[in-house]
Design a protein around this motif. Structure first.
Motif, PDB file in Angstrom:
ATOM      1  N   ASN A  92       0.802  -1.215   0.000  1.00  0.00           N
ATOM      2  CA  ASN A  92       0.000   0.000   0.000  1.00  0.00           C
ATOM      3  C   ASN A  92       0.838   1.269   0.000  1.00  0.00           C
ATOM      4  N   ARG A  93       2.131   1.157  -0.157  1.00  0.00           N
ATOM      5  CA  ARG A  93       2.996   2.331  -0.183  1.00  0.00           C
ATOM      6  C   ARG A  93       3.496   2.579  -1.595  1.00  0.00           C
ATOM      7  N   GLU A  94       3.708   3.849  -1.881  1.00  0.00           N
ATOM      8  CA  GLU A  94       4.275   4.195  -3.180  1.00  0.00           C
ATOM      9  C   GLU A  94       5.781   4.010  -3.118  1.00  0.00           C
ATOM     10  N   LEU A  95       6.342   3.548  -4.227  1.00  0.00           N
ATOM     11  CA  LEU A  95       7.765   3.241  -4.286  1.00  0.00           C
ATOM     12  C   LEU A  95       8.482   4.168  -5.261  1.00  0.00           C
ATOM     13  N   THR A  98      10.323   0.807 -19.758  1.00  0.00           N
ATOM     14  CA  THR A  98       9.739   2.151 -19.615  1.00  0.00           C
ATOM     15  C   THR A  98      10.349   2.906 -18.439  1.00  0.00           C
ATOM     16  N   ILE A  99      11.074   2.208 -17.574  1.00  0.00           N
ATOM     17  CA  ILE A  99      11.705   2.822 -16.399  1.00  0.00           C
ATOM     18  C   ILE A  99      13.219   2.890 -16.543  1.00  0.00           C
ATOM     19  N   PHE A 100      13.825   1.863 -17.127  1.00  0.00           N
ATOM     20  CA  PHE A 100      15.285   1.775 -17.232  1.00  0.00           C
ATOM     21  C   PHE A 100      15.722   1.849 -18.693  1.00  0.00           C
ATOM     22  N   GLU A 101      16.878   2.469 -18.904  1.00  0.00           N
ATOM     23  CA  GLU A 101      17.430   2.544 -20.254  1.00  0.00           C
ATOM     24  C   GLU A 101      18.943   2.743 -20.162  1.00  0.00           C
ATOM     25  N   PRO A 149       5.436   3.037 -11.089  1.00  0.00           N
ATOM     26  CA  PRO A 149       4.008   2.836 -11.338  1.00  0.00           C
ATOM     27  C   PRO A 149       3.561   1.514 -10.709  1.00  0.00           C
ATOM     28  N   GLU A 150       2.379   1.507 -10.158  1.00  0.00           N
ATOM     29  CA  GLU A 150       1.887   0.321  -9.451  1.00  0.00           C
ATOM     30  C   GLU A 150       1.946  -0.934 -10.321  1.00  0.00           C
ATOM     31  N   HIS A 151       1.607  -0.810 -11.602  1.00  0.00           N
ATOM     32  CA  HIS A 151       1.587  -1.989 -12.473  1.00  0.00           C
ATOM     33  C   HIS A 151       2.988  -2.524 -12.785  1.00  0.00           C
ATOM     34  N   LEU A 152       4.038  -1.774 -12.432  1.00  0.00           N
ATOM     35  CA  LEU A 152       5.412  -2.234 -12.670  1.00  0.00           C
ATOM     36  C   LEU A 152       6.153  -2.621 -11.394  1.00  0.00           C
ATOM     37  N   ASP A 161       7.979  -6.012 -11.499  1.00  0.00           N
ATOM     38  CA  ASP A 161       9.102  -5.978 -12.444  1.00  0.00           C
ATOM     39  C   ASP A 161      10.287  -5.209 -11.858  1.00  0.00           C
ATOM     40  N   ILE A 162      10.024  -4.100 -11.203  1.00  0.00           N
ATOM     41  CA  ILE A 162      11.095  -3.280 -10.623  1.00  0.00           C
ATOM     42  C   ILE A 162      11.756  -4.021  -9.463  1.00  0.00           C
ATOM     43  N   VAL A 163      10.967  -4.631  -8.609  1.00  0.00           N
ATOM     44  CA  VAL A 163      11.521  -5.395  -7.478  1.00  0.00           C
ATOM     45  C   VAL A 163      12.328  -6.580  -7.989  1.00  0.00           C
ATOM     46  N   ASN A 164      11.815  -7.276  -9.010  1.00  0.00           N
ATOM     47  CA  ASN A 164      12.562  -8.403  -9.587  1.00  0.00           C
ATOM     48  C   ASN A 164      13.872  -7.932 -10.217  1.00  0.00           C
TER      49      ASN A 164
END
Length: 95
Positions: free
Chosen positions: A4-7, A28-31, A58-61, A64-67
């Motif tokens: 429930n927290r924003e990251l 869309t986040i890393f490049e 973004p919540e939907h990512l 993916d970001i944690v992985n």
């Protein structure tokens, strides 16, 4: 991971190995920049090359970001709670 927290996420380019797993997980986040290192991008897709730059996840990512942080061979991806900066994934987090 608290759902429930924003990251927010950032990359330490000094530790980046240029492996590219993060770009595969969340393009869309890393490049990559021309230096062969990964950076985060703002919501408009602009590469943020200033050291310590972070962007909101973004919540939907989230997964993916944690992985990406877990799998990063350079251990250079920092995922934190936006409010209190508590590590969620990457260096300093309780994996």
């Amino acid at each position: 991971m608290s759902e429930n927290r924003e990251l927010e996420v950032s990359i330490d380019q000094d530790a980046c190995t240029g492996d590219g797993l993060c770009v595969q997980y969340a393009p869309t986040i890393f490049e990559f920049d021309i230096d062969g290192l990964a950076y985060v991008k703002d919501p408009d897709g602009e590469l943020l090359t200033t050291a310590g730059s972070q962007v909101n996840v973004p919540e939907h990512l989230r997964l993916d970001i944690v992985n990406a942080a877990h799998d990063c061979p350079g251990e250079c991806i920092y995922v934190r709670n936006r409010d209190d900066k508590t590590p969620v994934a990457g260096p300093g987090a309780d994996d």
